[in-house]
Motif scaffolding. Structure first.
Motif, PDB file in Angstrom:
ATOM      1  N   THR A   1      -4.783   2.294  -2.065  1.00  0.00           N
ATOM      2  CA  THR A   1      -5.295   1.385  -1.858  1.00  0.00           C
ATOM      3  C   THR A   1      -4.593  -0.052  -1.990  1.00  0.00           C
ATOM      4  O   THR A   1      -3.794  -0.183  -2.658  1.00  0.00           O
ATOM      5  CB  THR A   1      -6.839   1.093  -2.299  1.00  0.00           C
TER       6      THR A   1
ATOM      7  N   THR B   1      -4.869   9.220   0.091  1.00  0.00           N
ATOM      8  CA  THR B   1      -4.818   7.815  -0.452  1.00  0.00           C
ATOM      9  C   THR B   1      -5.465   7.656  -1.921  1.00  0.00           C
ATOM     10  O   THR B   1      -6.472   8.325  -2.255  1.00  0.00           O
ATOM     11  CB  THR B   1      -5.785   6.625   0.505  1.00  0.00           C
TER      12      THR B   1
ATOM     13  N   ASP C   1      -6.684   5.420  -5.125  1.00  0.00           N
ATOM     14  CA  ASP C   1      -7.227   4.100  -5.590  1.00  0.00           C
ATOM     15  C   ASP C   1      -6.110   3.583  -6.606  1.00  0.00           C
ATOM     16  O   ASP C   1      -5.762   4.075  -7.679  1.00  0.00           O
ATOM     17  CB  ASP C   1      -8.365   4.534  -6.404  1.00  0.00           C
TER      18      ASP C   1
ATOM     19  N   GLN D   1       0.865  -1.262   0.008  1.00  0.00           N
ATOM     20  CA  GLN D   1      -0.001  -0.047  -0.091  1.00  0.00           C
ATOM     21  C   GLN D   1       0.814   1.295   0.095  1.00  0.00           C
ATOM     22  O   GLN D   1       0.368   2.549  -0.041  1.00  0.00           O
ATOM     23  CB  GLN D   1      -0.789  -0.019   1.185  1.00  0.00           C
TER      24      GLN D   1
END
Length: 482
Positions: free
Chosen positions: A178, A230, A232, A126
């Motif tokens: 993610t 964050t 995707d 991540q």
């Protein structure tokens, strides 16, 4: 003795030399340090959307950000000691803090419990980090806010934190996305995206990979936090695919994406750098995937299963690293059985490149027996198929005569004659579907007035041996994207 620091430019790098003046007046170089790559690309960068970081993180806050809830998922964070000779897998924040007193580096993505930072042992990915070692053309270092703006303007994705590295003026820039799993295809896609970003920005392309080490922020090194930006991961993937398609579209030289190549022989396949790397255990990733891929290559090239097993079990397996989780002989045996189960036609181009990091623009697959039975879609098509079956699957005649003879000889279950127009239309339809074929010999594609051989491609069709094709396509999770 007098010491001084001398700064000079060599190529596109600034060099700092520490020199000592000897008694005879000569100067001796004690140490030399490279302080980053010079670029004028970002000399005029101006922060617009972000004028300062949200906050600076201490070491504990930094590790809390890195790990998130992964300790609750039973994941481990690996810390690496000075000299890279010893590693410690930490399962709690307290362990991370305690062992960071002796460790110099760590891997931000998380692993299974065994003590190895092999990419094969990754479980959750991540964090995508970059070594930013650029300097302005005047030698000055960029500020963290300027770096944030460079990433935003160049790629459209904003860093979550920017950390000072051991070299003054250099940074580790982190994109948070993610989470994805540590499977081979995922780690390969991650690496390709990371490499593209590194190429665009100009960061160190040697610091690539989900299992790469980064320095622990100690000794006053600061971590600048810019918020939970964050991304995707699908957005990263689609961004990369978009650039790939745009590059292919604008390429001046048309690139061949398929086609049989007789000049590529089996000998050249075995001597390809990627295949050699698999055979010589020079790969990164799952050992079982590597064994399975080699078994599939043997199968595709028509090598007997017994011969394949002898090579992989007796020659290849004993030299495979057993670092981390033990790689069992039983797992390789199962892979060989699976490769020869006839569920697969050949090795995956994507996996060969993922394991070796070497471009493999060849597709090798086994010729197979295929059963192509045409079931009754409608009565017209069935009448055509039945007619050709009665003539042993092949007739040579004028097309109009063929259509008339089908209408004359075939009986409709509805008790009426077949329409000439319907038979003609369905004859073309069956050719499109690949169940009937004929070679056009008339002028301009006209077959009305010339005898043509009509062949029913029905029943068992044999395609023996192996097939080698050029394949310059790019695959993501097995799907062609360009």
């Amino acid at each position: 003795m007098k010491k001084e620091i001398i700064k000079f430019q060599y190529g596109n790098k600034f060099i700092y030399q520490e020199v000592e003046e000897l008694e005879n007046g000569n100067k001796k170089v004690i140490s030399r340090t490279i302080k980053g790559k010079i670029t004028n690309k970002y000399d005029n960068v101006k922060p617009i959307y972000c004028l300062f970081p949200k906050e600076e993180l201490n070491l504990r806050e930094f590790f809390e950000l890195i790990v998130g809830d992964r300790f609750e998922q039973k994941d481990f964070v690996i810390e690496v000691y000075n000299g890279y000779e010893q590693i410690k897998h930490c399962s709690s924040l307290e362990e991370l803090m305690r062992y960071s007193k002796w460790a110099d580096h760590f891997v931000p993505n998380t692993f299974y419990k065994w003590q190895s930072r092999s990419i094969e042992n990754l479980r959750c990915i991540q964090w995508m980090l970059f070594d930013f070692e650029l300097r302005k053309s005047n030698g000055q270092a960029f500020t963290p806010v300027e770096i944030w703006e460079i990433f935003r303007s160049e790629i459209g994705f904003m860093p979550t934190f920017i950390k000072e590295s051991k070299t003054p003026g250099s940074y580790h820039v982190a994109l948070k996305h993610t989470s994805i799993n540590g499977k081979l295809e995922s780690t390969y896609l991650f690496k390709r995206i990371q490499k593209k970003i590194a190429d665009i920005i100009g960061t160190d392309d040697g610091a690539i990979g989900a299992n790469h080490n980064y320095s622990i922020p100690k000794n006053g090194k600061r971590v600048f936090y810019f918020g939970d930006n964050t991304i995707d991961f699908n957005d990263l993937k689609n961004w990369w695919i978009g650039l790939l398609k745009e590059s292919n579209k604008s390429s001046k030289t048309p690139r061949r994406t398929g086609g049989k190549v007789t000049s590529i022989t089996e000998h050249l396949i075995w001597n390809h750098a990627a295949v050699q790397a698999l055979q010589n255990q020079e790969f990164e990733g799952s050992r079982n995937e590597a064994g399975f891929t080699l078994a599939l290559l043997h199968y595709a090239l028509g090598i007997d299963q017994k011969e394949t097993a002898e090579y992989l079990l007796e020659k290849w397996f004993p030299l495979v690293s057993q670092e981390g989780q033990k790689y069992h002989l039983s797992a390789l045996k199962a892979s060989i059985r699976s490769a020869y189960s006839k569920k697969y036609r050949g090795p995956s181009k994507e996996k060969i490149e993922a394991l070796t990091g070497i471009e493999f623009n060849i597709r090798v697959f086994r010729g197979q027996y295929k059963r192509q039975l045409r079931h009754n879609k409608n009565e017209n098509q069935q009448a055509i198929i039945n007619y050709l079956r009665e003539h042993k699957g092949k007739v040579t005649m004028v097309q109009t005569d063929l259509i008339k003879d089908i209408c004359k000889t075939q009986k409709s279950p509805l008790g009426k004659k077949f329409s000439i127009d319907s038979i003609k239309r369905n004859l073309r339809g069956l050719k499109k579907l690949g169940f009937i074929d004929w070679q056009t010999k008339g002028s301009g594609g006209n077959t009305k007035d010339k005898a043509v051989e009509f062949v029913l491609k029905d029943g068992i069709q044999s395609n023996d041996g192996y097939i080698i094709e050029e394949d310059h396509n790019v695959y993501v999770y097995g799907e062609k994207v360009n």
